[in-house]
Design a protein around this motif. Structure first.
Motif, short mmCIF file in Angstrom:
data_model
loop_
_atom_site.label_atom_id
_atom_site.label_comp_id
_atom_site.label_asym_id
_atom_site.label_seq_id
_atom_site.Cartn_x
_atom_site.Cartn_y
_atom_site.Cartn_z
N PRO A 1 2.08 10.48 -18.11
CA PRO A 1 1.47 11.11 -19.29
C PRO A 1 0.64 10.15 -20.15
O PRO A 1 -0.06 10.59 -21.05
N VAL A 2 0.71 8.86 -19.86
CA VAL A 2 0.07 7.85 -20.71
C VAL A 2 -0.69 6.84 -19.86
O VAL A 2 -0.22 6.45 -18.79
N VAL A 3 -1.87 6.41 -20.35
CA VAL A 3 -2.61 5.32 -19.73
C VAL A 3 -2.71 4.19 -20.75
O VAL A 3 -3.16 4.39 -21.87
N LEU A 4 -2.26 3.01 -20.36
CA LEU A 4 -2.33 1.82 -21.20
C LEU A 4 -3.38 0.88 -20.63
O LEU A 4 -3.44 0.67 -19.42
N ILE A 5 -4.18 0.29 -21.51
CA ILE A 5 -5.22 -0.66 -21.10
C ILE A 5 -4.88 -2.01 -21.70
O ILE A 5 -4.76 -2.13 -22.92
N SER A 6 -4.73 -3.02 -20.85
CA SER A 6 -4.36 -4.35 -21.34
C SER A 6 -5.53 -5.01 -22.05
O SER A 6 -6.69 -4.78 -21.73
N ASN A 7 -5.20 -5.83 -23.02
CA ASN A 7 -6.19 -6.63 -23.74
C ASN A 7 -5.60 -8.00 -23.96
O ASN A 7 -5.04 -8.28 -25.00
N ASP B 1 0.84 -1.19 0.00
CA ASP B 1 0.00 0.00 0.00
C ASP B 1 0.88 1.24 0.00
O ASP B 1 0.78 2.09 0.87
N ASP B 2 1.76 1.31 -0.99
CA ASP B 2 2.65 2.46 -1.11
C ASP B 2 1.92 3.59 -1.82
O ASP B 2 1.05 3.36 -2.66
N PRO B 3 2.27 4.83 -1.51
CA PRO B 3 1.66 5.95 -2.23
C PRO B 3 2.14 5.97 -3.68
O PRO B 3 3.24 5.50 -3.97
N PRO B 4 1.33 6.50 -4.59
CA PRO B 4 1.75 6.55 -6.00
C PRO B 4 2.94 7.48 -6.19
O PRO B 4 3.11 8.45 -5.45
N GLU B 5 3.76 7.16 -7.18
CA GLU B 5 4.91 7.98 -7.55
C GLU B 5 4.85 8.23 -9.05
O GLU B 5 4.25 7.46 -9.79
N PRO B 6 5.49 9.29 -9.52
CA PRO B 6 5.52 9.55 -10.96
C PRO B 6 6.08 8.35 -11.73
O PRO B 6 6.97 7.64 -11.25
N ALA B 7 5.52 8.12 -12.91
CA ALA B 7 5.92 6.98 -13.73
C ALA B 7 5.83 7.35 -15.20
O ALA B 7 5.32 8.42 -15.55
N ASP B 8 6.29 6.47 -16.07
CA ASP B 8 6.20 6.68 -17.51
C ASP B 8 4.81 6.39 -18.04
O ASP B 8 4.39 6.95 -19.04
N ALA B 9 4.11 5.49 -17.37
CA ALA B 9 2.76 5.11 -17.82
C ALA B 9 1.97 4.52 -16.67
O ALA B 9 2.54 4.01 -15.70
N ILE B 10 0.66 4.57 -16.80
CA ILE B 10 -0.27 3.92 -15.89
C ILE B 10 -0.89 2.77 -16.67
O ILE B 10 -1.37 2.97 -17.78
N VAL B 11 -0.88 1.58 -16.11
CA VAL B 11 -1.39 0.40 -16.80
C VAL B 11 -2.64 -0.10 -16.10
O VAL B 11 -2.64 -0.34 -14.90
N VAL B 12 -3.72 -0.25 -16.88
CA VAL B 12 -4.97 -0.81 -16.37
C VAL B 12 -5.01 -2.28 -16.76
O VAL B 12 -5.09 -2.61 -17.94
N LEU B 13 -4.94 -3.14 -15.76
CA LEU B 13 -5.04 -4.57 -15.99
C LEU B 13 -6.48 -5.02 -15.82
O LEU B 13 -7.29 -4.32 -15.22
#
Length: 73
Positions: free
Chosen positions: A45-51, A13-25
């Motif tokens: 800056p980017v949100v990726l959605i897995s398929n 349960d770590d707080p969020p940190e800046p990243a290159d992308a956010i991934v929705v699994l």
């Protein structure tokens, strides 16, 4: 009691940190909403959605996630 203690050890349960992308699994629509919130807050800056699925139902779910993320920002 023992099982609860063991499960607590695995929870991160770590707080969020800046990243290159956010991934929705896959999982549920709350993940897509959380991704939109994190994007709005500037964590990535980017949100990726897995398929990972191959069925029509899987594609519909990805489209639902996409719509949630777009509506969120």
């Amino acid at each position: 009691w023992l099982l609860r203690q063991a499960m607590a050890w695995w929870i991160v349960d770590d707080p969020p940190e800046p990243a290159d992308a956010i991934v929705v699994l896959a999982g549920n629509e709350q993940r897509a909403a959380a991704a939109a919130r994190l994007w709005r807050e500037g964590y990535a800056p980017v949100v990726l959605i897995s398929n990972c699925g191959e069925t029509e139902s899987d594609l519909r779910q990805v489209n639902v996630y996409r719509d949630i993320v777009r509506a969120g920002g």
